[in-house]
Motif scaffolding. Structure first.
Motif, PDB file in Angstrom:
ATOM      1  N   ALA A 251     -51.229 -14.019 -18.854  1.00 14.61           N
ATOM      2  CA  ALA A 251     -50.278 -15.136 -18.779  1.00 14.61           C
ATOM      3  C   ALA A 251     -50.497 -15.945 -17.513  1.00 14.61           C
ATOM      4  O   ALA A 251     -50.351 -17.165 -17.518  1.00 14.61           O
ATOM      5  N   ARG A 252     -50.854 -15.274 -16.432  1.00 16.35           N
ATOM      6  CA  ARG A 252     -51.044 -15.957 -15.149  1.00 16.35           C
ATOM      7  C   ARG A 252     -52.404 -16.646 -15.070  1.00 16.35           C
ATOM      8  O   ARG A 252     -52.510 -17.781 -14.594  1.00 16.35           O
ATOM      9  N   LEU A 253     -53.457 -15.975 -15.532  1.00 13.42           N
ATOM     10  CA  LEU A 253     -54.823 -16.499 -15.387  1.00 13.42           C
ATOM     11  C   LEU A 253     -55.274 -17.328 -16.583  1.00 13.42           C
ATOM     12  O   LEU A 253     -56.175 -18.155 -16.449  1.00 13.42           O
ATOM     13  N   ARG A 254     -54.673 -17.067 -17.742  1.00 18.12           N
ATOM     14  CA  ARG A 254     -55.005 -17.786 -18.990  1.00 18.12           C
ATOM     15  C   ARG A 254     -56.495 -17.695 -19.306  1.00 18.12           C
ATOM     16  O   ARG A 254     -57.113 -18.629 -19.787  1.00 18.12           O
ATOM     17  N   SER A 255     -57.072 -16.548 -19.003  1.00 13.75           N
ATOM     18  CA  SER A 255     -58.487 -16.290 -19.270  1.00 13.75           C
ATOM     19  C   SER A 255     -58.655 -14.793 -19.484  1.00 13.75           C
ATOM     20  O   SER A 255     -58.304 -13.995 -18.598  1.00 13.75           O
ATOM     21  N   VAL A 256     -59.191 -14.397 -20.652  1.00 15.16           N
ATOM     22  CA  VAL A 256     -59.393 -12.981 -20.936  1.00 15.16           C
ATOM     23  C   VAL A 256     -60.390 -12.376 -19.961  1.00 15.16           C
ATOM     24  O   VAL A 256     -60.197 -11.276 -19.447  1.00 15.16           O
TER      25      VAL A 256
ATOM     26  N   GLN B  26     -46.170  -3.805 -31.143  1.00 20.80           N
ATOM     27  CA  GLN B  26     -45.020  -2.953 -30.835  1.00 20.80           C
ATOM     28  C   GLN B  26     -43.740  -3.774 -30.712  1.00 20.80           C
ATOM     29  O   GLN B  26     -42.675  -3.356 -31.164  1.00 20.80           O
ATOM     30  N   LEU B  27     -43.841  -4.958 -30.114  1.00 18.95           N
ATOM     31  CA  LEU B  27     -42.655  -5.795 -29.920  1.00 18.95           C
ATOM     32  C   LEU B  27     -42.265  -6.557 -31.178  1.00 18.95           C
ATOM     33  O   LEU B  27     -41.117  -6.985 -31.327  1.00 18.95           O
ATOM     34  N   GLY B  28     -43.259  -6.781 -32.044  1.00 20.38           N
ATOM     35  CA  GLY B  28     -42.999  -7.607 -33.216  1.00 20.38           C
ATOM     36  C   GLY B  28     -42.865  -9.074 -32.860  1.00 20.38           C
ATOM     37  O   GLY B  28     -42.155  -9.826 -33.526  1.00 20.38           O
ATOM     38  N   LEU B  29     -43.568  -9.475 -31.808  1.00 22.47           N
ATOM     39  CA  LEU B  29     -43.489 -10.854 -31.323  1.00 22.47           C
ATOM     40  C   LEU B  29     -44.886 -11.424 -31.132  1.00 22.47           C
ATOM     41  O   LEU B  29     -45.833 -10.694 -30.828  1.00 22.47           O
ATOM     42  N   LYS B  30     -45.007 -12.729 -31.269  1.00 28.44           N
ATOM     43  CA  LYS B  30     -46.227 -13.431 -30.894  1.00 28.44           C
ATOM     44  C   LYS B  30     -46.033 -13.954 -29.479  1.00 28.44           C
ATOM     45  O   LYS B  30     -45.129 -14.745 -29.227  1.00 28.44           O
ATOM     46  N   LEU B  31     -46.861 -13.493 -28.552  1.00 28.66           N
ATOM     47  CA  LEU B  31     -46.675 -13.818 -27.139  1.00 28.66           C
ATOM     48  C   LEU B  31     -47.499 -15.021 -26.687  1.00 28.66           C
ATOM     49  O   LEU B  31     -47.097 -15.744 -25.766  1.00 28.66           O
ATOM     50  N   PHE B  32     -48.654 -15.239 -27.318  1.00 28.47           N
ATOM     51  CA  PHE B  32     -49.554 -16.308 -26.882  1.00 28.47           C
ATOM     52  C   PHE B  32     -49.893 -17.240 -28.037  1.00 28.47           C
ATOM     53  O   PHE B  32     -49.991 -16.815 -29.200  1.00 28.47           O
ATOM     54  N   GLU B  33     -50.061 -18.520 -27.695  1.00 30.36           N
ATOM     55  CA  GLU B  33     -50.736 -19.441 -28.605  1.00 30.36           C
ATOM     56  C   GLU B  33     -52.222 -19.125 -28.495  1.00 30.36           C
ATOM     57  O   GLU B  33     -52.774 -19.097 -27.394  1.00 30.36           O
ATOM     58  N   ARG B  34     -52.872 -18.890 -29.565  1.00 36.37           N
ATOM     59  CA  ARG B  34     -54.216 -18.333 -29.502  1.00 36.37           C
ATOM     60  C   ARG B  34     -55.255 -19.280 -28.903  1.00 36.37           C
ATOM     61  O   ARG B  34     -56.247 -18.856 -28.339  1.00 36.37           O
ATOM     62  N   GLY B  35     -55.050 -20.589 -29.006  1.00 37.93           N
ATOM     63  CA  GLY B  35     -56.078 -21.515 -28.563  1.00 37.93           C
ATOM     64  C   GLY B  35     -56.348 -21.479 -27.071  1.00 37.93           C
ATOM     65  O   GLY B  35     -57.473 -21.253 -26.627  1.00 37.93           O
ATOM     66  N   ASP B  36     -55.311 -21.684 -26.248  1.00 40.99           N
ATOM     67  CA  ASP B  36     -55.516 -21.795 -24.802  1.00 40.99           C
ATOM     68  C   ASP B  36     -54.742 -20.748 -24.009  1.00 40.99           C
ATOM     69  O   ASP B  36     -54.637 -20.857 -22.791  1.00 40.99           O
TER      70      ASP B  36
ATOM     71  N   THR C 217     -45.958 -18.540 -25.918  1.00 43.71           N
ATOM     72  CA  THR C 217     -44.942 -18.982 -26.864  1.00 43.71           C
ATOM     73  C   THR C 217     -43.585 -18.906 -26.176  1.00 43.71           C
ATOM     74  O   THR C 217     -43.470 -18.405 -25.049  1.00 43.71           O
ATOM     75  N   ALA C 218     -42.554 -19.363 -26.844  1.00 37.71           N
ATOM     76  CA  ALA C 218     -41.214 -19.273 -26.268  1.00 37.71           C
ATOM     77  C   ALA C 218     -40.828 -17.810 -26.031  1.00 37.71           C
ATOM     78  O   ALA C 218     -40.266 -17.457 -24.988  1.00 37.71           O
ATOM     79  N   ASP C 219     -41.165 -16.932 -27.001  1.00 40.03           N
ATOM     80  CA  ASP C 219     -40.885 -15.502 -26.826  1.00 40.03           C
ATOM     81  C   ASP C 219     -41.709 -14.933 -25.676  1.00 40.03           C
ATOM     82  O   ASP C 219     -41.217 -14.117 -24.887  1.00 40.03           O
ATOM     83  N   GLY C 220     -42.970 -15.359 -25.586  1.00 40.25           N
ATOM     84  CA  GLY C 220     -43.828 -14.871 -24.516  1.00 40.25           C
ATOM     85  C   GLY C 220     -43.332 -15.274 -23.149  1.00 40.25           C
ATOM     86  O   GLY C 220     -43.359 -14.481 -22.195  1.00 40.25           O
ATOM     87  N   SER C 221     -42.866 -16.510 -23.017  1.00 37.16           N
ATOM     88  CA  SER C 221     -42.344 -16.987 -21.743  1.00 37.16           C
ATOM     89  C   SER C 221     -41.107 -16.201 -21.321  1.00 37.16           C
ATOM     90  O   SER C 221     -40.956 -15.837 -20.144  1.00 37.16           O
ATOM     91  N   ALA C 222     -40.226 -15.945 -22.270  1.00 29.61           N
ATOM     92  CA  ALA C 222     -39.014 -15.183 -21.962  1.00 29.61           C
ATOM     93  C   ALA C 222     -39.359 -13.744 -21.582  1.00 29.61           C
ATOM     94  O   ALA C 222     -38.794 -13.186 -20.630  1.00 29.61           O
ATOM     95  N   TYR C 223     -40.298 -13.147 -22.306  1.00 26.39           N
ATOM     96  CA  TYR C 223     -40.661 -11.751 -22.028  1.00 26.39           C
ATOM     97  C   TYR C 223     -41.406 -11.618 -20.699  1.00 26.39           C
ATOM     98  O   TYR C 223     -41.288 -10.602 -20.013  1.00 26.39           O
TER      99      TYR C 223
END
Length: 295
Positions: free
Chosen positions: A19-24, A48-58, A62-68
């Motif tokens: 999330a911080r580096l935005r690079s795998v 495990q969370l049942g959530l999508k945390l990242f938009e796959r492109g960049d 996601t909103a859930d990812g930002s909150a988590y």
């Protein structure tokens, strides 16, 4: 009682790094694992969370990812502290250099929103001189005013503005009317208050007034002081619409023209490369940009 299953710490660390580096690849280097391991950990966490945390492109959140992410960072920070630090937590300090009038009129009225969103960040504000970009102490982030493009700094424009001439009602009654203040004859009947922050050339060029930049008259290197001088009857000042709103709305100053002209100067939030790797700095830059864009 069934205990909720806590995600593995390596998954949480991979999520925070990505999330911080935005690079795998960069996240993998930081964690000393392979890029595929980072990807597997993210998929495991999302499953495990049942959530999508990242938009796959960049890899934007996601909103859930930002909150988590906020929860994860707080938890990691808490786990990294020794017991004594947990009992007596220290605030995360963020040093911010700001120009005077921007701070008073734009930033301070909104800072309560930032403090509410990030209660563990302690802001330390210090004054900088507009255009000269001089600060008394080093700062993590700087609000600068000018054309942009500062060597050695990355930046983001956060505020643009328009200008128009203003004076006090008493000055207008004594020396006016000025009928739009858009000809050389009308301008010539007024004492012009000068400031390097808002050259009169901007107004002259927009109105087709063929006069040089004034060389005489009171001069101020702070917009607030310049407008206070206009209130005191020093003459006519070139006010910024957003920064000068309080003076006009209160009736202390009156507009001499319904016309507004775009200022060539803007406010920028600036930082040295690498600064936004600190989460609190990145959070403030994003918050300020979003807040001023939506206001």
């Amino acid at each position: 009682m069934v205990t909720a299953r806590i995600p593995p710490i390596n998954c949480l660390l991979s999520f925070e790094a990505l999330a911080r580096l935005r690079s795998v690849s960069q996240a993998a280097d930081e964690l000393s694992v392979t890029p595929s391991a980072v990807s597997h950990r993210i998929r495991q966490l999302e499953s495990q969370l049942g959530l999508k945390l990242f938009e796959r492109g960049d890899f934007s959140l996601t909103a859930d990812g930002s909150a988590y992410l906020g929860q994860v960072r707080s938890a990691i920070k808490l786990l990294a502290q020794p017991p004594e630090a947990v009992r007596s937590p220290r605030m995360t300090q963020l040093r911010l250099a700001v120009t005077p009038t921007f701070s008073r009129q734009i930033l301070l009225p909104k800072l309560a929103l930032f403090r509410h969103a990030y209660p563990d960040v302690e802001l330390i504000l210090q004054v900088s001189i507009p255009l000269l970009n001089i600060t008394a102490e080093s700062a993590d982030l700087e609000l600068r005013y000018g054309h942009g493009g500062y060597p050695g700094f990355e930046s983001r424009r956060v505020l643009s503005d328009e200008v128009f001439p203003v004076c006090s009602p008493e000055y207008l009654h004594e020396f006016g009317p000025f009928d739009g203040f858009d000809t050389a004859e009308r301008v010539g009947r007024a004492r012009l208050i000068r400031s390097p922050l808002e050259p009169w050339r901007t107004w002259f060029d927009a109105c087709g007034i063929h006069l040089p930049e004034p060389r005489e008259g009171s001069q101020f290197n702070d917009v607030g002081l310049m407008l206070d001088a206009a209130v005191a009857g020093f003459g006519v000042a070139l006010s910024r619409s957003k920064l000068g709103m309080a003076w006009v709305d209160s009736g202390r100053l009156v507009r001499l023209s319904p016309r507004s002209v775009a200022s060539p100067y803007h406010h920028f939030i600036c930082w040295k490369p690498g600064t936004l790797e600190r989460w609190e700095c990145a959070a403030f830059v994003d918050w300020l940009t979003e807040t001023l864009t939506s206001s």
